[in-house]
Write a protein that holds these residues in place. Structure first.
Motif, mmCIF file in Angstrom:
data_model
loop_
_atom_site.group_PDB
_atom_site.id
_atom_site.type_symbol
_atom_site.label_atom_id
_atom_site.label_comp_id
_atom_site.label_asym_id
_atom_site.label_seq_id
_atom_site.Cartn_x
_atom_site.Cartn_y
_atom_site.Cartn_z
ATOM 1 N N ASP A 57 -26.296 -13.296 -11.210
ATOM 2 C CA ASP A 57 -26.942 -12.304 -12.088
ATOM 3 C C ASP A 57 -25.976 -11.392 -12.836
ATOM 4 O OD1 ASP A 57 -29.468 -13.266 -11.308
ATOM 5 O OD2 ASP A 57 -29.451 -11.993 -9.531
ATOM 6 N N HIS A 58 -24.937 -11.971 -13.427
ATOM 7 C CA HIS A 58 -24.065 -11.176 -14.293
ATOM 8 C C HIS A 58 -23.355 -12.109 -15.262
ATOM 9 C CE1 HIS A 58 -20.314 -12.467 -12.334
ATOM 10 N NE2 HIS A 58 -21.030 -12.472 -11.233
ATOM 11 N N GLY A 59 -22.862 -11.537 -16.349
ATOM 12 C CA GLY A 59 -22.073 -12.333 -17.275
ATOM 13 C C GLY A 59 -20.801 -12.799 -16.601
ATOM 14 N N GLY A 60 -20.392 -14.013 -16.885
ATOM 15 C CA GLY A 60 -19.184 -14.556 -16.273
ATOM 16 C C GLY A 60 -19.462 -15.606 -15.222
ATOM 17 N N MET A 61 -20.754 -15.841 -14.910
ATOM 18 C CA MET A 61 -21.068 -16.880 -13.922
ATOM 19 C C MET A 61 -20.703 -18.269 -14.428
ATOM 20 S SD MET A 61 -24.600 -15.733 -12.071
ATOM 21 C CE MET A 61 -25.551 -15.960 -13.563
ATOM 22 N N LYS A 87 -16.327 -11.932 -8.430
ATOM 23 C CA LYS A 87 -14.929 -12.144 -8.826
ATOM 24 C C LYS A 87 -14.732 -13.550 -9.392
ATOM 25 C CE LYS A 87 -12.754 -9.040 -5.487
ATOM 26 N NZ LYS A 87 -11.644 -8.920 -4.510
ATOM 27 N N LEU A 88 -13.765 -13.663 -10.282
ATOM 28 C CA LEU A 88 -13.368 -14.964 -10.815
ATOM 29 C C LEU A 88 -12.276 -15.505 -9.904
ATOM 30 C CD1 LEU A 88 -13.234 -14.057 -14.608
ATOM 31 C CD2 LEU A 88 -15.101 -15.139 -13.368
ATOM 32 N N ALA A 89 -12.703 -16.063 -8.784
ATOM 33 C CA ALA A 89 -11.758 -16.552 -7.782
ATOM 34 C C ALA A 89 -12.396 -17.699 -7.015
ATOM 35 C CB ALA A 89 -11.361 -15.440 -6.825
ATOM 36 N N VAL A 90 -11.545 -18.583 -6.517
ATOM 37 C CA VAL A 90 -12.035 -19.701 -5.713
ATOM 38 C C VAL A 90 -11.046 -19.972 -4.590
ATOM 39 C CG1 VAL A 90 -10.925 -21.503 -7.113
ATOM 40 C CG2 VAL A 90 -12.937 -22.069 -5.772
ATOM 41 N N THR A 91 -11.588 -20.344 -3.432
ATOM 42 C CA THR A 91 -10.779 -20.920 -2.365
ATOM 43 C C THR A 91 -11.143 -22.389 -2.291
ATOM 44 O OG1 THR A 91 -10.684 -18.853 -1.117
ATOM 45 C CG2 THR A 91 -10.245 -20.885 0.104
ATOM 46 N N LEU A 92 -10.148 -23.244 -2.483
ATOM 47 C CA LEU A 92 -10.363 -24.689 -2.462
ATOM 48 C C LEU A 92 -9.739 -25.251 -1.190
ATOM 49 C CD1 LEU A 92 -11.521 -27.060 -4.183
ATOM 50 C CD2 LEU A 92 -9.175 -27.435 -4.983
ATOM 51 N N ILE A 93 -10.515 -26.066 -0.477
ATOM 52 C CA ILE A 93 -10.075 -26.614 0.814
ATOM 53 C C ILE A 93 -10.112 -28.134 0.778
ATOM 54 C CG2 ILE A 93 -10.517 -26.648 3.300
ATOM 55 C CD1 ILE A 93 -12.477 -24.098 1.794
ATOM 56 N N GLU A 94 -9.053 -28.758 1.289
ATOM 57 C CA GLU A 94 -9.058 -30.194 1.545
ATOM 58 C C GLU A 94 -9.610 -30.381 2.953
ATOM 59 O OE1 GLU A 94 -5.943 -33.879 1.250
ATOM 60 O OE2 GLU A 94 -5.288 -32.081 2.332
ATOM 61 N N ARG A 95 -10.779 -30.999 3.066
ATOM 62 C CA ARG A 95 -11.474 -31.035 4.348
ATOM 63 C C ARG A 95 -10.723 -31.821 5.420
ATOM 64 N NH1 ARG A 95 -17.881 -31.015 3.741
ATOM 65 N NH2 ARG A 95 -17.640 -32.371 5.537
ATOM 66 N N VAL A 120 -18.501 -9.494 -28.708
ATOM 67 C CA VAL A 120 -19.242 -8.459 -29.437
ATOM 68 C C VAL A 120 -20.664 -8.945 -29.702
ATOM 69 C CG1 VAL A 120 -19.417 -7.222 -31.635
ATOM 70 C CG2 VAL A 120 -17.208 -7.357 -30.438
ATOM 71 N N LYS A 121 -20.791 -10.177 -30.143
ATOM 72 C CA LYS A 121 -22.123 -10.728 -30.428
ATOM 73 C C LYS A 121 -22.925 -10.954 -29.156
ATOM 74 C CE LYS A 121 -20.906 -12.641 -34.899
ATOM 75 N NZ LYS A 121 -20.679 -13.833 -35.735
ATOM 76 N N ARG A 122 -22.256 -11.334 -28.079
ATOM 77 C CA ARG A 122 -22.952 -11.470 -26.792
ATOM 78 C C ARG A 122 -23.496 -10.119 -26.353
ATOM 79 N NH1 ARG A 122 -25.399 -13.893 -24.487
ATOM 80 N NH2 ARG A 122 -24.624 -14.276 -22.380
ATOM 81 N N GLY A 123 -22.708 -9.073 -26.575
ATOM 82 C CA GLY A 123 -23.138 -7.729 -26.233
ATOM 83 C C GLY A 123 -24.336 -7.258 -27.049
ATOM 84 N N GLN A 124 -24.514 -7.857 -28.225
ATOM 85 C CA GLN A 124 -25.659 -7.540 -29.080
ATOM 86 C C GLN A 124 -26.884 -8.383 -28.734
ATOM 87 O OE1 GLN A 124 -23.835 -8.297 -32.885
ATOM 88 N NE2 GLN A 124 -22.822 -6.294 -32.963
ATOM 89 N N GLY A 125 -26.731 -9.233 -27.716
ATOM 90 C CA GLY A 125 -27.860 -10.038 -27.259
ATOM 91 C C GLY A 125 -27.938 -11.438 -27.836
ATOM 92 N N MET A 126 -26.940 -11.857 -28.608
ATOM 93 C CA MET A 126 -26.967 -13.202 -29.186
ATOM 94 C C MET A 126 -26.654 -14.237 -28.110
ATOM 95 S SD MET A 126 -24.848 -14.705 -32.495
ATOM 96 C CE MET A 126 -25.591 -13.536 -33.619
ATOM 97 N N GLU A 127 -27.420 -15.325 -28.095
ATOM 98 C CA GLU A 127 -27.164 -16.409 -27.151
ATOM 99 C C GLU A 127 -25.817 -17.060 -27.474
ATOM 100 O OE1 GLU A 127 -28.703 -17.379 -24.442
ATOM 101 O OE2 GLU A 127 -30.232 -15.820 -24.640
ATOM 102 N N PRO A 128 -25.066 -17.482 -26.453
ATOM 103 C CA PRO A 128 -23.713 -17.990 -26.703
ATOM 104 C C PRO A 128 -23.661 -19.216 -27.604
ATOM 105 C CG PRO A 128 -24.377 -18.364 -24.422
ATOM 106 C CD PRO A 128 -25.390 -17.460 -25.028
ATOM 107 N N ASP A 129 -24.644 -20.110 -27.474
ATOM 108 C CA ASP A 129 -24.594 -21.316 -28.305
ATOM 109 C C ASP A 129 -25.070 -21.068 -29.732
ATOM 110 O OD1 ASP A 129 -27.158 -20.908 -27.378
ATOM 111 O OD2 ASP A 129 -27.566 -23.004 -26.939
ATOM 112 N N ALA A 130 -25.521 -19.830 -30.044
ATOM 113 C CA ALA A 130 -25.899 -19.465 -31.410
ATOM 114 C C ALA A 130 -24.722 -18.847 -32.167
ATOM 115 C CB ALA A 130 -27.072 -18.486 -31.392
ATOM 116 N N ILE A 131 -23.657 -18.520 -31.457
ATOM 117 C CA ILE A 131 -22.464 -17.938 -32.070
ATOM 118 C C ILE A 131 -21.671 -19.058 -32.743
ATOM 119 C CG2 ILE A 131 -20.295 -16.729 -31.569
ATOM 120 C CD1 ILE A 131 -21.815 -15.369 -29.220
ATOM 121 N N PRO A 132 -21.136 -18.815 -33.953
ATOM 122 C CA PRO A 132 -20.388 -19.871 -34.648
ATOM 123 C C PRO A 132 -19.305 -20.501 -33.764
ATOM 124 C CG PRO A 132 -20.713 -18.004 -36.113
ATOM 125 C CD PRO A 132 -21.216 -17.583 -34.750
ATOM 126 N N GLU A 133 -19.168 -21.817 -33.895
ATOM 127 C CA GLU A 133 -18.222 -22.548 -33.050
ATOM 128 C C GLU A 133 -16.802 -22.016 -33.186
ATOM 129 O OE1 GLU A 133 -16.495 -27.080 -32.488
ATOM 130 O OE2 GLU A 133 -18.541 -26.814 -33.226
#
Length: 203
Positions: A57-61, A87-95, A120-133
């Motif tokens: 439930d936050h931007g960045g997922m 957080k933008l973090a991961v622990t990766l394990i080789e089982r 800036v456009k995301r902050g204005q509520g624009m969907e990400p795939d509607a923003i110019p490529e």
């Protein structure tokens, strides 16, 4: 793996993800770094396990999709778990060996990311795939091209203490509703084998 191979993984991840954004690129970079440090390949089965600290439930997922596609650890295979730290973090394990590494993202580019046309456009509520490529790719390139040492913190390889449970295979019809239910989720009520909703149990 070459830089061209890495770039191809990035492009395939962005296609899978559905739009081009900075957090999914961070997920790819962190996933690639963790694979490299452990000296392992992408997990086609459940050879690897990832704990992503992104939460809900936050931007960045979008970060989670970058990690999933890159490492092969997915929610569907059950070898990815979310920890709700935001957080933008991961622990990766080789089982097989329980060798693990934690990789996190540094806030080095925070101001540039926030000031980008995309954010800036995301902050204005624009969907990400509607923003110019072009504006999406400007942010992708900013994160992708930054030197690794500037944007990633890579920990030491360590032993992760956990006993891995085997998969319980097979499905069976619920005796009450008839729907296929994984055997691990069947409950016994009287003499009937039923699914959790039909059992009256919470789990």
């Amino acid at each position: 793996m070459s830089a061209n191979d890495d770039k191809q993984i990035l492009l395939e991840t962005l296609k899978f993800h559905g739009h081009r954004c900075w957090a999914s690129v961070v997920g790819v970079r962190i996933g690639l770094a963790a694979l490299r440090v452990l000296g392992v390949k992408r997990s086609g089965g459940r050879q690897l396990h990832a704990f992503v600290e992104i939460g809900e439930d936050h931007g960045g997922m979008c970060f989670g999709d970058g990690v999933q596609f890159t490492t092969g650890c997915t929610l569907g295979k059950g070898n990815m778990e979310k920890i709700p730290y935001g957080k933008l973090a991961v622990t990766l394990i080789e089982r097989a060996s329980n060798r693990a590494v934690r990789v996190s993202y540094k806030p080095t580019l925070a101001k540039q990311i926030a000031a980008s046309a995309f954010m800036v456009k995301r902050g204005q509520g624009m969907e990400p795939d509607a923003i110019p490529e072009a504006e999406q790719m400007e942010l992708v390139d900013l994160v992708w091209n930054a030197p690794e040492s500037d944007v990633l913190s890579i920990g030491e390889v360590f032993q992760f203490e956990r006993e891995w449970l085997p998969e319980t295979m097979g499905f069976t019809p619920c005796a009450a509703c008839g729907e296929l239910t994984a055997r691990a989720y069947v409950r016994v009520v009287g003499e009937k084998h039923v699914c959790i909703p039909c059992s009256g149990y919470e789990r």
